[in-house]
Design a protein around this motif. Structure first.
Motif, PDB file in Angstrom:
ATOM      1  N   ARG A  88      46.973  38.877  68.684  1.00  0.00           N
ATOM      2  CA  ARG A  88      45.644  38.372  68.304  1.00  0.00           C
ATOM      3  C   ARG A  88      45.712  37.863  66.871  1.00  0.00           C
ATOM      4  O   ARG A  88      46.328  38.513  65.998  1.00  0.00           O
ATOM      5  CB  ARG A  88      44.605  39.477  68.447  1.00  0.00           C
ATOM      6  N   GLU A  99      43.910  37.854  64.188  1.00  0.00           N
ATOM      7  CA  GLU A  99      43.583  38.702  63.027  1.00  0.00           C
ATOM      8  C   GLU A  99      44.657  39.759  62.768  1.00  0.00           C
ATOM      9  O   GLU A  99      44.915  40.134  61.624  1.00  0.00           O
ATOM     10  CB  GLU A  99      42.189  39.346  63.173  1.00  0.00           C
ATOM     11  N   ASP A 149      47.763  37.865  61.338  1.00  0.00           N
ATOM     12  CA  ASP A 149      47.463  37.533  59.941  1.00  0.00           C
ATOM     13  C   ASP A 149      47.704  38.760  59.054  1.00  0.00           C
ATOM     14  O   ASP A 149      48.347  38.674  58.008  1.00  0.00           O
ATOM     15  CB  ASP A 149      46.006  37.068  59.840  1.00  0.00           C
ATOM     16  N   GLN A 154      39.073  44.673  56.477  1.00  0.00           N
ATOM     17  CA  GLN A 154      40.083  44.700  57.548  1.00  0.00           C
ATOM     18  C   GLN A 154      40.669  46.093  57.747  1.00  0.00           C
ATOM     19  O   GLN A 154      41.638  46.262  58.494  1.00  0.00           O
ATOM     20  CB  GLN A 154      41.217  43.712  57.221  1.00  0.00           C
ATOM     21  N   ASP A 185      41.447  47.257  61.236  1.00  0.00           N
ATOM     22  CA  ASP A 185      42.654  46.686  61.831  1.00  0.00           C
ATOM     23  C   ASP A 185      43.917  47.270  61.213  1.00  0.00           C
ATOM     24  O   ASP A 185      44.927  47.440  61.898  1.00  0.00           O
ATOM     25  CB  ASP A 185      42.640  45.156  61.707  1.00  0.00           C
TER      26      ASP A 185
END
Length: 310
Positions: A94, A96, A99, A133, A136
């Protein structure tokens, strides 16, 4: 390349020493495993079965105390239902997550310390990393943790974490959510079979003290005593041998960059497994007695609620 994410397993004398430390009796561990599997089948609110390798990692992490292991497993599956932000959509491809993996690194190193401990090093590479973030970041950390539940086939003598705080900025502090931190620390301390031996924070600045004060209330007493702060990377060699430390941290082990890339590849290969694991979680509607109250469990003021296990 793949070898840099392969966890080297203990053998010989070290293996024997770890067996003693984990309270593992090679002659009776199969019946301990069978007892846990039978217990799991009898819990209406928990998955009926799970992989032997994962269950064995839980037994080892609980020093083969069946009661402790039941409590941890119940909490593990409870957290999987309670925190979809950590345990759902665990597909590393995915955007995100990709990244994030390019802007921060947190891989577990392949080797073991002379005491048989595993070392994980985490650092951000981009000072514009957004603390929003964090969910994540924690999701990726627990994805690595879950792969290790399967792949630590011989068991280890504990974990050492190195956190590099070199790019911590004042702007990061305003966005740190204590609620997210608390959930993460409940997961790590109550739900995972981790024997956390040391946490080393390197490149520590006065800002680190501020962050530590936010985190401290969520740490168990014994954990608070295992956190060490270092002004630079040199001091790490007093704790972790140079052979294991990556080149970026003054060691002569493999490069952290390579280990991180190898873990990215491994997490991608595990995508179907992560998808399949999503269904394995506690079902509070089926829990005997009172269902877990998530608000109570995560209340910022309340202490962790103990789950009662029959």
């Amino acid at each position: 390349m793949a070898s840099t994410a392969t966890l080297i397993q203990p053998s010989g004398e070290l293996w024997k020493k770890i067996r003693e430390e984990l309270n593992e009796d090679v002659n009776t561990r199969a019946q301990d495993l069978a007892a846990i599997k039978e217990w799991l089948r009898k819990q209406p609110h928990l998955p009926d079965e799970w992989e032997d390798a994962c269950l064995m990692t839980f037994l080892r992490g609980c020093s083969f105390s069946l009661e402790k292991c039941k409590k941890k497993l119940d909490m593990y599956f409870t957290m999987r239902a309670a925190c979809p932000e950590f345990f759902a959509n665990r597909d590393v491809t995915r955007p995100e997550l990709m990244d994030l993996l390019n802007r921060a690194q947190g891989p577990t190193l392949p080797g073991l310390t002379p005491q048989g401990r595993r070392v994980t090093i985490a650092r951000a590479l981009d000072k514009n990393l957004d603390t929003n973030q964090l969910n994540d970041v924690f999701k990726l950390a627990m994805m690595i943790g879950d792969v290790r539940l399967r792949e630590e086939v011989e068991g280890i003598a504990g974990d050492v974490y190195v956190l590099d705080a070199s790019i911590l900025m004042p702007s990061h502090l305003a966005k740190i959510s204590p609620a997210v931190l608390k959930k993460f620390f409940i997961c790590i301390q109550e739900a995972y079979p981790v024997k956390l031996k040391e946490i080393h924070v390197i490149n520590a600045s006065p800002l680190v003290d501020v962050v530590f004060n936010i985190v401290k209330p969520f740490l168990k007493e014994k954990m608070k005593k295992r956190v060490f702060f270092h002004a630079d990377v040199q001091c790490l060699q007093d704790y972790i041998p140079k052979e294991i430390l990556p080149v970026e941290f003054g060691g002569n082990g493999c490069s952290l960059e390579d280990v991180n890339k190898a873990w990215m590849k491994k997490l991608e290969e595990y995508s179907p497994w992560f998808k399949q694991q999503e269904a394995l979680k506690a079902n509070e509607a089926m829990r005997p007695g009172k269902p877990t109250n998530y608000d109570e469990l995560f209340g910022i003021d309340g202490s962790f609620r103990q789950l009662s296990i029959d």
